[in-house]
Design an enzyme around this catalytic site. Structure first.
Site, mmCIF file in Angstrom:
data_model
loop_
_atom_site.group_PDB
_atom_site.id
_atom_site.type_symbol
_atom_site.label_atom_id
_atom_site.label_comp_id
_atom_site.label_asym_id
_atom_site.label_seq_id
_atom_site.Cartn_x
_atom_site.Cartn_y
_atom_site.Cartn_z
ATOM 1 C CG HIS A 148 93.948 44.000 33.800
ATOM 2 N ND1 HIS A 148 95.216 43.798 33.306
ATOM 3 C CD2 HIS A 148 93.940 45.265 34.291
ATOM 4 C CE1 HIS A 148 95.942 44.883 33.482
ATOM 5 N NE2 HIS A 148 95.193 45.790 34.087
ATOM 6 C CB CYS B 171 93.249 48.581 35.653
ATOM 7 S SG CYS B 171 91.935 49.401 34.724
#
Length: 520
Positions: free
Chosen positions: A397, A416
């Protein structure tokens, strides 16, 4: 060993009744002709099998794959297949030579018992047995040690000496491992030498690390090179020529097309687990107190395919982050949630005014709420989220905090992977000017293609119209083709004719080194 003995004994009875081997059996015929020694014509299969069972019993406890070896010889009536086929033509000698040279792969040759095999070959070659039964223990031991060494050597080079999934808790890449059918096929093969040649690693990276390993006397470098040679021995899933790789110790994403780099960029990965994590986890298991729960945000190693892009994503905040961070921030500042565009849900229903929640009524280990951060500039995921199937609920992301990319150690996320160039990455994924301009419009960027300006202006006008409520929502886009993604952990590799080294950010080198100890 008892089960194996019960399998062999019926064969012995069968031999006695039906003349199982020809007279002489194949092994007796081969050795008799080779040595011009008539004693081998008296080779007694029943007497040999009795010795073979005892030899198997004494050796198999130290075999790596005893069940497979036992099954092979049970299915082949305990015949000394390797000695029969490969003693005369010198391929057992070739096996010993490869075992002796296994140090070029970082192995300790002693683990293969090559010296013992060599001594047995010498005893057999001396041709000094006065009675054929004197040869039975030598042939049986030579056969079994050779079979075990041959399988181990092949397996270690083709699959690695360690299964990473058994030593690393967050290693989810399905590496291929040896199977019994493959090993039985190896033992049934027509040429040891061809197999020994073909199993030598051929990857450019492995060969470069191997050369460096043989050319350095610096022990610390040799250790890192050896560890990464092992990693390149692991048989990974097929990525194809076009794939994306995230290398955690390098803090970098690279999109490769064959040997060409399509794009490369910095990444931020999950933070290292707390020191003393194992002990603290045991303490937490006993107490159940969240204050005792150690932090572990390490990004898992995995293989998947990027299958969708979300512009203006919503962040479904994990329970662990809600308990360890959101709860405390909301208690400290009653307006934290609304100021951060975080919506609160109770039994899946939106709470209209989260600022009025009395957090003192709730313990953080039993929070009845779910938290979601809405789309927009302040969203922790930034403007883009790149999604792929995985069991850890992680993704690539964008981020609203770009400062992290300036750090040397970028192991700072909750797990992440934050990427430095999300817009360029998205463009490469969609591979279509119209779709790319639609994606740009979702994040208020003008189109590249001038023919798309009209609908871009229309969207911006809708957003600016104060008479109508405009709610920013996630928009989904699909890549032209799902792109393989591998998140891996490599601390040494070859690049531009030199070896690049990186710090062992998660301590995985240390754990692997311990697991490889008995092979060094």
């Amino acid at each position: 060993m008892k089960k194996f003995r019960f399998v062999i004994l019926p064969f012995i009875l069968f031999i006695s009744a039906c003349g199982w081997f020809k007279s002489p059996p194949e092994i007796g015929k081969v050795l008799s002709e080779h040595f011009k020694n008539k004693i081998y014509k008296d080779f007694d299969t029943v007497a040999y099998d009795s010795i073979f069972v005892k030899t198997m019993d004494s050796l198999s406890g130290k075999f790596v794959n005893p069940k497979t070896i036992k099954a092979f010889y049970a299915n082949n009536n305990a015949q000394p297949k390797l000695v029969t086929q490969f003693y005369i033509n010198g391929e057992l000698d070739s096996l010993v030579s490869y075992l002796d040279q296994s140090k070029v792969h970082g192995f300790n040759p002693k683990i293969f018992k090559g010296d013992e095999i060599k001594s047995l070959l010498a005893v057999l070659a001396a041709n000094k047995f006065k009675k054929v039964e004197e040869s039975y223990p030598v042939i049986a031991k030579l056969e079994l040690l050779s079979a075990n060494a041959y399988l181990n050597y092949n397996n270690y080079l083709k699959y690695g000496v360690v299964n990473p999934r058994t030593i690393f808790s967050r290693y989810y890449i399905k590496v291929k491992r040896p199977d019994s059918l493959g090993m039985i096929n190896l033992l049934s093969g027509k040429s040891l030498l061809d197999t020994l040649r073909s199993v030598q690693p051929k990857s450019v990276q492995y060969k470069a690390l191997q050369r460096a390993y043989l050319n350095t006397d610096v022990e610390s470098d040799k250790r890192i090179l050896l560890l990464n040679m092992e990693r390149f021995r692991w048989e990974m899933p097929e990525t194809g020529d076009n794939y994306v790789q995230v290398n955690i110790p390098d803090f970098r994403l690279t999109w490769l097309d064959k040997t060409d780099t399509v794009i490369t960029m910095k990444v931020c990965v999950g933070g290292k687990r707390e020191n003393g994590y194992e002990d603290k986890l045991k303490a937490f298991a006993k107490s159940g107190n969240l204050d005792d729960k150690p932090k572990n945000h390490e990004t898992p190693l995995l293989f998947s395919k990027i299958n969708s892009i979300q512009a203006n994503p919503i962040w479904n905040i994990p329970v662990s982050i809600a308990q360890s961070e959101i709860y405390w921030m909301a208690r400290k500042d009653p307006y934290y949630l609304s100021n951060s565009n975080i919506k609160v849900y109770y039994k899946d229903k939106l709470i209209g005014e989260p600022d009025t929640i009395n957090w003192n009524r709730y313990s953080r280990d039993k929070l009845p709420f779910k938290f979601k951060q809405g789309s927009g500039g302040g969203n922790a995921l930034g403007k883009f989220k790149f999604i792929f199937d995985n069991s850890s609920s992680i993704y690539l992301h964008d981020t609203n905090n770009k400062n992290g990319f300036n750090l040397t150690n970028r192991a700072i996320s909750h797990g992440c992977v934050r990427i430095e160039k999300p817009l360029e990455f998205a463009e490469l994924l969609v591979k279509d000017s119209y779709t790319y301009d639609k994606l740009r419009a979702e994040v208020d960027l003008p189109p590249i293609d001038s023919t798309h300006v009209k609908w871009y202006k229309k969207r911006m006008a809708q957003k600016a119209d104060t008479t109508k409520a405009f709610q920013l929502k996630p928009a989904w886009f699909g890549p032209k083709k799902a792109v393989p993604l591998i998140i891996t952990y490599i601390t040494a590799w070859s690049q531009n004719d030199r070896i690049e080294y990186r710090p062992d950010v998660y301590g995985m080198d240390e754990k692997l080194w311990t697991a490889m100890k008995k092979f060094r």
